[in-house]
Design an enzyme around this catalytic site. Structure first.
Site, PDB file in Angstrom:
ATOM      1  N   CYS A  89     -72.124 -19.633  -4.653  1.00  0.00           N
ATOM      2  CA  CYS A  89     -71.377 -19.331  -5.780  1.00  0.00           C
ATOM      3  C   CYS A  89     -72.546 -18.380  -6.637  1.00  0.00           C
ATOM      4  O   CYS A  89     -73.454 -18.570  -6.336  1.00  0.00           O
ATOM      5  CB  CYS A  89     -71.336 -20.624  -6.638  1.00  0.00           C
ATOM      6  SG  CYS A  89     -72.709 -21.132  -7.340  1.00  0.00           S
ATOM      7  N   THR A  95     -60.967 -27.471   8.538  1.00  0.00           N
ATOM      8  CA  THR A  95     -59.656 -27.074   8.498  1.00  0.00           C
ATOM      9  C   THR A  95     -58.706 -28.047   9.370  1.00  0.00           C
ATOM     10  O   THR A  95     -57.635 -28.300   8.892  1.00  0.00           O
ATOM     11  CB  THR A  95     -59.290 -25.753   8.626  1.00  0.00           C
ATOM     12  OG1 THR A  95     -59.995 -24.934   7.802  1.00  0.00           O
ATOM     13  CG2 THR A  95     -57.967 -25.106   8.750  1.00  0.00           C
TER      14      THR A  95
HETATM   15  C1  LIG Z   1     -59.217 -26.258   1.572  1.00  0.00           C
HETATM   16  C2  LIG Z   1     -60.796 -25.991   1.527  1.00  0.00           C
HETATM   17  C3  LIG Z   1     -61.362 -26.449   0.440  1.00  0.00           C
HETATM   18  C4  LIG Z   1     -62.931 -26.292   0.778  1.00  0.00           C
HETATM   19  N1  LIG Z   1     -63.839 -26.880  -0.267  1.00  0.00           N
HETATM   20  C5  LIG Z   1     -65.149 -26.698  -0.307  1.00  0.00           C
HETATM   21  C6  LIG Z   1     -66.006 -27.597  -1.002  1.00  0.00           C
HETATM   22  O1  LIG Z   1     -65.440 -27.823  -2.012  1.00  0.00           O
HETATM   23  N2  LIG Z   1     -67.412 -27.434  -0.939  1.00  0.00           N
HETATM   24  C7  LIG Z   1     -67.783 -26.821   0.180  1.00  0.00           C
HETATM   25  O2  LIG Z   1     -69.196 -26.542   0.370  1.00  0.00           O
HETATM   26  N3  LIG Z   1     -67.148 -25.964   1.089  1.00  0.00           N
HETATM   27  C8  LIG Z   1     -65.831 -26.188   1.046  1.00  0.00           C
HETATM   28  N4  LIG Z   1     -65.056 -25.875   1.939  1.00  0.00           N
HETATM   29  C9  LIG Z   1     -65.580 -25.244   3.254  1.00  0.00           C
HETATM   30  C10 LIG Z   1     -65.701 -26.270   4.289  1.00  0.00           C
HETATM   31  O3  LIG Z   1     -66.388 -27.421   4.127  1.00  0.00           O
HETATM   32  C11 LIG Z   1     -66.133 -25.604   5.594  1.00  0.00           C
HETATM   33  O4  LIG Z   1     -67.487 -25.173   5.530  1.00  0.00           O
HETATM   34  C12 LIG Z   1     -65.242 -24.321   6.042  1.00  0.00           C
HETATM   35  O5  LIG Z   1     -63.861 -24.617   5.914  1.00  0.00           O
HETATM   36  C13 LIG Z   1     -65.522 -24.021   7.426  1.00  0.00           C
HETATM   37  O6  LIG Z   1     -65.292 -24.965   8.558  1.00  0.00           O
HETATM   38  P1  LIG Z   1     -63.666 -25.143   9.169  1.00  0.00           P
HETATM   39  O7  LIG Z   1     -63.169 -23.725   9.657  1.00  0.00           O
HETATM   40  O8  LIG Z   1     -63.786 -26.003  10.178  1.00  0.00           O
HETATM   41  O9  LIG Z   1     -62.692 -25.485   8.158  1.00  0.00           O
HETATM   42  C14 LIG Z   1     -63.627 -25.718   1.899  1.00  0.00           C
HETATM   43  C15 LIG Z   1     -62.666 -25.404   2.897  1.00  0.00           C
HETATM   44  C16 LIG Z   1     -61.306 -25.353   2.659  1.00  0.00           C
HETATM   45  C17 LIG Z   1     -60.491 -25.033   4.013  1.00  0.00           C
END
Ligand SMILES: Cc1cc2nc3c(=O)[nH]c(=O)nc-3n(C[C@H](O)[C@H](O)[C@H](O)COP(=O)(O)O)c2cc1C
Length: 296
Positions: free
Chosen positions: A132, A267
Site C-alpha cells: 500500500c 483464488t
Molecule cells: C478477493 C481477494 C482479496 C484479497 N485480499 C487480500 C488481503 O486482504 N491482504 C493480502 O495481503 N492479500 C490479499 N489478497 C491477495 C492474496 O492473498 C494472494 O496473495 C494473491 O491472490 C495471489 O494468490 P492466488 O493467485 O492464489 O489468489 C487478496 C486476493 C483476492 C483474490
C-alpha cells in the site's frame, strides 16, 4: 507431507490460505463445526486489517479473466478495535495457528497495529501487508527496498511475534525487497500479492472496477509467482511462503521445489472452499512418490 515449522511455529503441514481469500467466519456459519474438524489449512491467515475501519472500494469489485480474476476490494474491515473485539475471539477457536495480516498507511500505524495484535496470545505470527502507499512519501512501501526496510525496522522492536513480510510482485526487484526485509529483521517473507491489472466495460470503454484498477490473481499469475519465489528464495535465508495461482498439489510442489518452505492457496478457495485440504492431500501423495520438492 508431515509436520512443518515456520518461524518456530509448528504446523501440521505446509498449506496456508492467502490473506483475504477465505472468510472463515462466514464459512463456520455455513458449515458449522464440520469446518473445524476438516479444516482446510495448516495455519490461518486473517484478511488484512487496518487501524481504522474501512468501507472498501465502490462496486463493482470483481472481474473474471480467462485464467483468474481482478479484484478491487479495497480492504474493507472493522479496524483494529472491531477486529480485536469481534473477529479475534472467533479466529482463536480455529484448530490451527493464527497469522494476522496488518497494513498501515504510515510506519507508525503499522507499528501500532503490530504492537496491539502482537500482544495477543491467540496470535502466532504477524503478516505485514506492505502493498500500500505510504501516505507520507507516496511510495508503495513494498515496491522499494529502502521503504520496506524502514517499515520493518519501525515495527520490529514493538513485537516479539514472528513477522512475515508479504511482498508485492509490482516491484522492480522483489529479491532486493526481500533481502532488505530480512536485513531489517523479518522472520519470513510471503509472495506474491496480486499483480496490478485493469478491465474495461465492454460497452463504455470505461474502467469496469469501482476502484478503476485492481489486483490480478489465480492461474494467470502462477508462472510469474513461481519465478519470483525462486528469485527471492535464492536471495534470503529466512523462510519463503509461496503463492500465486496454486490450484493443485503439483502446483504446490513446484513452489516448494523453487525454494518455498510453505505455500498459500488464494483464488482457488473461491472455486472450491475445500481446496486447501485437497491440495495438501495431493501434495502428500506426491511426497510419497518423491516429487514434492524440498521439504520444509
Ligand atoms: C478477493 C481477494 C482479496 C484479497 N485480499 C487480500 C488481503 O486482504 N491482504 C493480502 O495481503 N492479500 C490479499 N489478497 C491477495 C492474496 O492473498 C494472494 O496473495 C494473491 O491472490 C495471489 O494468490 P492466488 O493467485 O492464489 O489468489 C487478496 C486476493 C483476492 C483474490
Amino acid at each position: 507431507m508431515s509436520g512443518v515449522e515456520l518461524c518456530g511455529v509448528a504446523l501440521r503441514g505446509p498449506v496456508l490460505n492467502g490473506s483475504g481469500t477465505f472468510d472463515v467466519i462466514a464459512a463456520r456459519r455455513a458449515f458449522g463445526d464440520a469446518l473445524l474438524e476438516r479444516f482446510p489449512f495448516d495455519a490461518f491467515v486473517s484478511k488484512t486489517i487496518t487501524l481504522e475501519p474501512r468501507e472498501g472500494n465502490p462496486p463493482p469489485r470483481l472481474w473474471e479473466t480467462a485464467a483468474g480474476m481482478i479484484n478491487s476490494i479495497g480492504l474493507p474491515n472493522k479496524g483494529l478495535d472491531g477486529f480485536l473485539a469481534g473477529d479475534l475471539p472467533q479466529l482463536a477457536e480455529l484448530p490451527v495457528p493464527l497469522v494476522v495480516s496488518v497494513m498501515g498507511f504510515t510506519r507508525d500505524e503499522l507499528a501500532r497495529l503490530a504492537s496491539a495484535v502482537g500482544q495477543r496470545d491467540e496470535v502466532a505470527m504477524l503478516e505485514l501487508n506492505v502493498s500500500c502507499p505510504n501516505v507520507e512519501t507516496g511510495l508503495i512501501m513494498g515496491a522499494d527496498p529502502a521503504e520496506t526496510a524502514l517499515a520493518v525496522e519501525r515495527v520490529r522492536p514493538d513485537t516479539a511475534k514472528p513477522l512475515i513480510v508479504k511482498l508485492t510482485p509490482n516491484a522492480t526487484d522483489p529479491g532486493a525487497v526481500a533481502a532488505a526485509a530480512e536485513e531489517a529483521g523479518a522472520d519470513a517473507v510471503s509472495l506474491v500479492n496480486t499483480l496490478k491489472g485493469m478491465a474495461l466495460n465492454p460497452e463504455t470503454g470505461e474502467p469496469w472496477l469501482g476502484g478503476l484498477t485492481g489486483g490480478l490473481s489465480g492461474p494467470a499469475i502462477r508462472a510469474i509467482a513461481l519465478e519470483q519465489v525462486a528469485a527471492v528464495a535464492s536471495r534470503v535465508d529466512i523462510p519463503v511462503v509461496g503463492m500465486g495461482g496454486i490450484a493443485s498439489g503439483r502446483h504446490a510442489a513446484d513452489f516448494l521445489a523453487a525454494g518455498a518452505s510453505a505455500v498459500a492457496v488464494g483464488t482457488e478457495n473461491f472455486r472450491d472452499p475445500a481446496a486447501g485440504r485437497r491440495i495438501a492431500t495431493e501434495l502428500a501423495g506426491l511426497s510419497l512418490s518423491g516429487r514434492a520438492g524440498a521439504t520444509a
